[in-house]
Design a protein around this motif. Sequence first.
Motif, PDB file in Angstrom:
ATOM      1  N   ALA A   1      18.011  16.377  -0.804  1.00 38.24           N
ATOM      2  CA  ALA A   1      17.398  15.385   0.088  1.00 38.24           C
ATOM      3  C   ALA A   1      16.273  14.652  -0.635  1.00 38.24           C
ATOM      4  O   ALA A   1      16.113  13.433  -0.474  1.00 38.24           O
ATOM      5  CB  ALA A   1      16.883  16.060   1.351  1.00 38.24           C
ATOM      6  N   SER A   2      15.505  15.363  -1.452  1.00 36.34           N
ATOM      7  CA  SER A   2      14.423  14.723  -2.215  1.00 36.34           C
ATOM      8  C   SER A   2      14.975  13.697  -3.193  1.00 36.34           C
ATOM      9  O   SER A   2      14.435  12.606  -3.332  1.00 36.34           O
ATOM     10  CB  SER A   2      13.613  15.776  -2.973  1.00 36.34           C
ATOM     11  OG  SER A   2      12.922  16.611  -2.076  1.00 36.34           O
ATOM     12  N   PHE A   3      16.064  14.049  -3.885  1.00 34.72           N
ATOM     13  CA  PHE A   3      16.693  13.091  -4.796  1.00 34.72           C
ATOM     14  C   PHE A   3      17.152  11.850  -4.028  1.00 34.72           C
ATOM     15  O   PHE A   3      17.001  10.720  -4.486  1.00 34.72           O
ATOM     16  CB  PHE A   3      17.901  13.728  -5.506  1.00 34.72           C
ATOM     17  CG  PHE A   3      17.543  14.684  -6.608  1.00 34.72           C
ATOM     18  CD1 PHE A   3      16.634  14.342  -7.599  1.00 34.72           C
ATOM     19  CD2 PHE A   3      18.141  15.933  -6.667  1.00 34.72           C
ATOM     20  CE1 PHE A   3      16.322  15.219  -8.639  1.00 34.72           C
ATOM     21  CE2 PHE A   3      17.840  16.820  -7.697  1.00 34.72           C
ATOM     22  CZ  PHE A   3      16.926  16.456  -8.680  1.00 34.72           C
ATOM     23  N   TRP A   4      17.708  12.073  -2.847  1.00 34.19           N
ATOM     24  CA  TRP A   4      18.201  10.968  -2.019  1.00 34.19           C
ATOM     25  C   TRP A   4      17.047  10.072  -1.564  1.00 34.19           C
ATOM     26  O   TRP A   4      17.138   8.849  -1.613  1.00 34.19           O
ATOM     27  CB  TRP A   4      18.959  11.552  -0.823  1.00 34.19           C
ATOM     28  CG  TRP A   4      19.458  10.537   0.162  1.00 34.19           C
ATOM     29  CD1 TRP A   4      20.383   9.562  -0.048  1.00 34.19           C
ATOM     30  CD2 TRP A   4      19.050  10.419   1.535  1.00 34.19           C
ATOM     31  NE1 TRP A   4      20.592   8.850   1.126  1.00 34.19           N
ATOM     32  CE2 TRP A   4      19.777   9.353   2.095  1.00 34.19           C
ATOM     33  CE3 TRP A   4      18.153  11.119   2.331  1.00 34.19           C
ATOM     34  CZ2 TRP A   4      19.626   8.961   3.422  1.00 34.19           C
ATOM     35  CZ3 TRP A   4      18.010  10.743   3.651  1.00 34.19           C
ATOM     36  CH2 TRP A   4      18.740   9.666   4.185  1.00 34.19           C
ATOM     37  N   ILE A   5      15.949  10.685  -1.132  1.00 33.70           N
ATOM     38  CA  ILE A   5      14.770   9.917  -0.705  1.00 33.70           C
ATOM     39  C   ILE A   5      14.277   9.030  -1.843  1.00 33.70           C
ATOM     40  O   ILE A   5      13.882   7.886  -1.634  1.00 33.70           O
ATOM     41  CB  ILE A   5      13.634  10.871  -0.238  1.00 33.70           C
ATOM     42  CG1 ILE A   5      14.036  11.584   1.058  1.00 33.70           C
ATOM     43  CG2 ILE A   5      12.312  10.111  -0.050  1.00 33.70           C
ATOM     44  CD1 ILE A   5      13.182  12.807   1.368  1.00 33.70           C
ATOM     45  N   ALA A   6      14.315   9.559  -3.065  1.00 30.32           N
ATOM     46  CA  ALA A   6      13.749   8.867  -4.227  1.00 30.32           C
ATOM     47  C   ALA A   6      14.666   7.836  -4.866  1.00 30.32           C
ATOM     48  O   ALA A   6      14.237   7.113  -5.766  1.00 30.32           O
ATOM     49  CB  ALA A   6      13.352   9.897  -5.278  1.00 30.32           C
ATOM     50  N   GLU A   7      15.914   7.752  -4.420  1.00 23.79           N
ATOM     51  CA  GLU A   7      16.830   6.791  -5.042  1.00 23.79           C
ATOM     52  C   GLU A   7      16.249   5.385  -4.961  1.00 23.79           C
ATOM     53  O   GLU A   7      15.720   4.979  -3.923  1.00 23.79           O
ATOM     54  CB  GLU A   7      18.203   6.839  -4.363  1.00 23.79           C
ATOM     55  CG  GLU A   7      19.015   8.045  -4.748  1.00 23.79           C
ATOM     56  CD  GLU A   7      20.344   8.135  -3.997  1.00 23.79           C
ATOM     57  OE1 GLU A   7      20.679   7.203  -3.228  1.00 23.79           O
ATOM     58  OE2 GLU A   7      21.024   9.158  -4.176  1.00 23.79           O
TER      59      GLU A   7
ATOM     60  N   ALA B   1       8.412  13.409  -2.333  1.00 27.97           N
ATOM     61  CA  ALA B   1       9.344  12.420  -2.880  1.00 27.97           C
ATOM     62  C   ALA B   1       8.832  10.996  -2.715  1.00 27.97           C
ATOM     63  O   ALA B   1       9.331  10.077  -3.364  1.00 27.97           O
ATOM     64  CB  ALA B   1      10.714  12.563  -2.224  1.00 27.97           C
ATOM     65  N   LEU B   2       7.830  10.791  -1.863  1.00 29.33           N
ATOM     66  CA  LEU B   2       7.255   9.453  -1.697  1.00 29.33           C
ATOM     67  C   LEU B   2       6.179   9.152  -2.735  1.00 29.33           C
ATOM     68  O   LEU B   2       5.812   7.988  -2.919  1.00 29.33           O
ATOM     69  CB  LEU B   2       6.636   9.297  -0.301  1.00 29.33           C
ATOM     70  CG  LEU B   2       7.582   9.295   0.887  1.00 29.33           C
ATOM     71  CD1 LEU B   2       6.824   8.941   2.161  1.00 29.33           C
ATOM     72  CD2 LEU B   2       8.750   8.337   0.693  1.00 29.33           C
ATOM     73  N   GLU B   3       5.665  10.161  -3.415  1.00 25.95           N
ATOM     74  CA  GLU B   3       4.612   9.931  -4.406  1.00 25.95           C
ATOM     75  C   GLU B   3       5.225   9.274  -5.636  1.00 25.95           C
ATOM     76  O   GLU B   3       6.166   9.821  -6.226  1.00 25.95           O
ATOM     77  CB  GLU B   3       3.916  11.233  -4.766  1.00 25.95           C
ATOM     78  CG  GLU B   3       3.139  11.794  -3.603  1.00 25.95           C
ATOM     79  CD  GLU B   3       2.275  12.979  -3.964  1.00 25.95           C
ATOM     80  OE1 GLU B   3       2.055  13.240  -5.172  1.00 25.95           O
ATOM     81  OE2 GLU B   3       1.803  13.641  -3.028  1.00 25.95           O
ATOM     82  N   PRO B   4       4.705   8.103  -6.038  1.00 23.89           N
ATOM     83  CA  PRO B   4       5.336   7.333  -7.116  1.00 23.89           C
ATOM     84  C   PRO B   4       5.590   8.113  -8.407  1.00 23.89           C
ATOM     85  O   PRO B   4       6.674   8.012  -8.990  1.00 23.89           O
ATOM     86  CB  PRO B   4       4.354   6.174  -7.356  1.00 23.89           C
ATOM     87  CG  PRO B   4       3.663   6.016  -6.043  1.00 23.89           C
ATOM     88  CD  PRO B   4       3.554   7.405  -5.472  1.00 23.89           C
ATOM     89  N   GLU B   5       4.625   8.907  -8.855  1.00 20.43           N
ATOM     90  CA  GLU B   5       4.789   9.643 -10.108  1.00 20.43           C
ATOM     91  C   GLU B   5       5.903  10.688  -9.994  1.00 20.43           C
ATOM     92  O   GLU B   5       6.764  10.797 -10.871  1.00 20.43           O
ATOM     93  CB  GLU B   5       3.467  10.318 -10.489  1.00 20.43           C
ATOM     94  CG  GLU B   5       3.545  11.070 -11.802  1.00 20.43           C
ATOM     95  CD  GLU B   5       2.248  11.777 -12.129  1.00 20.43           C
ATOM     96  OE1 GLU B   5       1.682  11.483 -13.193  1.00 20.43           O
ATOM     97  OE2 GLU B   5       1.811  12.636 -11.326  1.00 20.43           O
ATOM     98  N   ILE B   6       5.911  11.431  -8.910  1.00 20.62           N
ATOM     99  CA  ILE B   6       6.936  12.455  -8.702  1.00 20.62           C
ATOM    100  C   ILE B   6       8.299  11.799  -8.509  1.00 20.62           C
ATOM    101  O   ILE B   6       9.304  12.231  -9.075  1.00 20.62           O
ATOM    102  CB  ILE B   6       6.561  13.355  -7.504  1.00 20.62           C
ATOM    103  CG1 ILE B   6       5.356  14.210  -7.889  1.00 20.62           C
ATOM    104  CG2 ILE B   6       7.746  14.221  -7.064  1.00 20.62           C
ATOM    105  CD1 ILE B   6       4.741  14.992  -6.766  1.00 20.62           C
ATOM    106  N   ARG B   7       8.303  10.740  -7.738  1.00 25.61           N
ATOM    107  CA  ARG B   7       9.549  10.014  -7.480  1.00 25.61           C
ATOM    108  C   ARG B   7      10.187   9.534  -8.789  1.00 25.61           C
ATOM    109  O   ARG B   7      11.368   9.740  -9.037  1.00 25.61           O
ATOM    110  CB  ARG B   7       9.236   8.829  -6.561  1.00 25.61           C
ATOM    111  CG  ARG B   7      10.444   8.063  -6.126  1.00 25.61           C
ATOM    112  CD  ARG B   7      10.057   7.046  -5.046  1.00 25.61           C
ATOM    113  NE  ARG B   7      11.230   6.320  -4.657  1.00 25.61           N
ATOM    114  CZ  ARG B   7      11.344   5.008  -4.711  1.00 25.61           C
ATOM    115  NH1 ARG B   7      10.320   4.260  -5.069  1.00 25.61           N
ATOM    116  NH2 ARG B   7      12.463   4.420  -4.364  1.00 25.61           N
TER     117      ARG B   7
END
Length: 196
Positions: free
Chosen positions: A164-170, A100-106
């Motif tokens: 949690a991944s969606f939340w990390i990427a907000e 989730a920290l990777e810009p493209e995936i985020r």
Amino acid sequence: MGHRTHVEMMEQTRAKLLASARRAFAERGYAHASMDEFTAAVGLTRGALYHHFGGKERLLLAVIEQIEAEVDGRLRTIAAAAPTAWESFRRRCRAYLELALEPEIRRIILQDARAMFGDVPAAAQSKGIAALQAALEGLIADGVVAPSHAGALARMLYGAVTEASFWIAEPDGIPAQRLALALEGLERILAGLRAD
């Protein structure tokens, strides 16, 4: 040297469009990526995009599928490198959050895909759940995870990790801080699965 076949030319055009759109979606986001800009960047027309994908939304879906396939491969590699079946399972879950920290995936998977479609595409969900279920079935059979319904556990864990991944990427948060909190929560959830 022979001439390229029509099928090869079509595949090359499709690949160019996918690569160009993927760059544009990652850099500017789906809403701000101009079809004319990313088609012109590879010497193609908007007509080529419609011919191959039917429109910008289906092109986004194709980009998502491509990224999801790459993510699946990366998770498999991470899991395969672990010394035990439990550590393989744990590392796979942790890596999913770390992605989730990777810009493209985020941007593409966790922000734009959710904004457009409300969730991860069903095919990607099914793959992710199946991988977790298979791992859990093995861990239950080996006595590492307490006896339980592996399918139910896999769905619950997949839901927790995905949310949690969606939340990390907000866009309104501090991703690294949220990742640390999510990883801590994940460890507590995983500890609760252990048989010991």
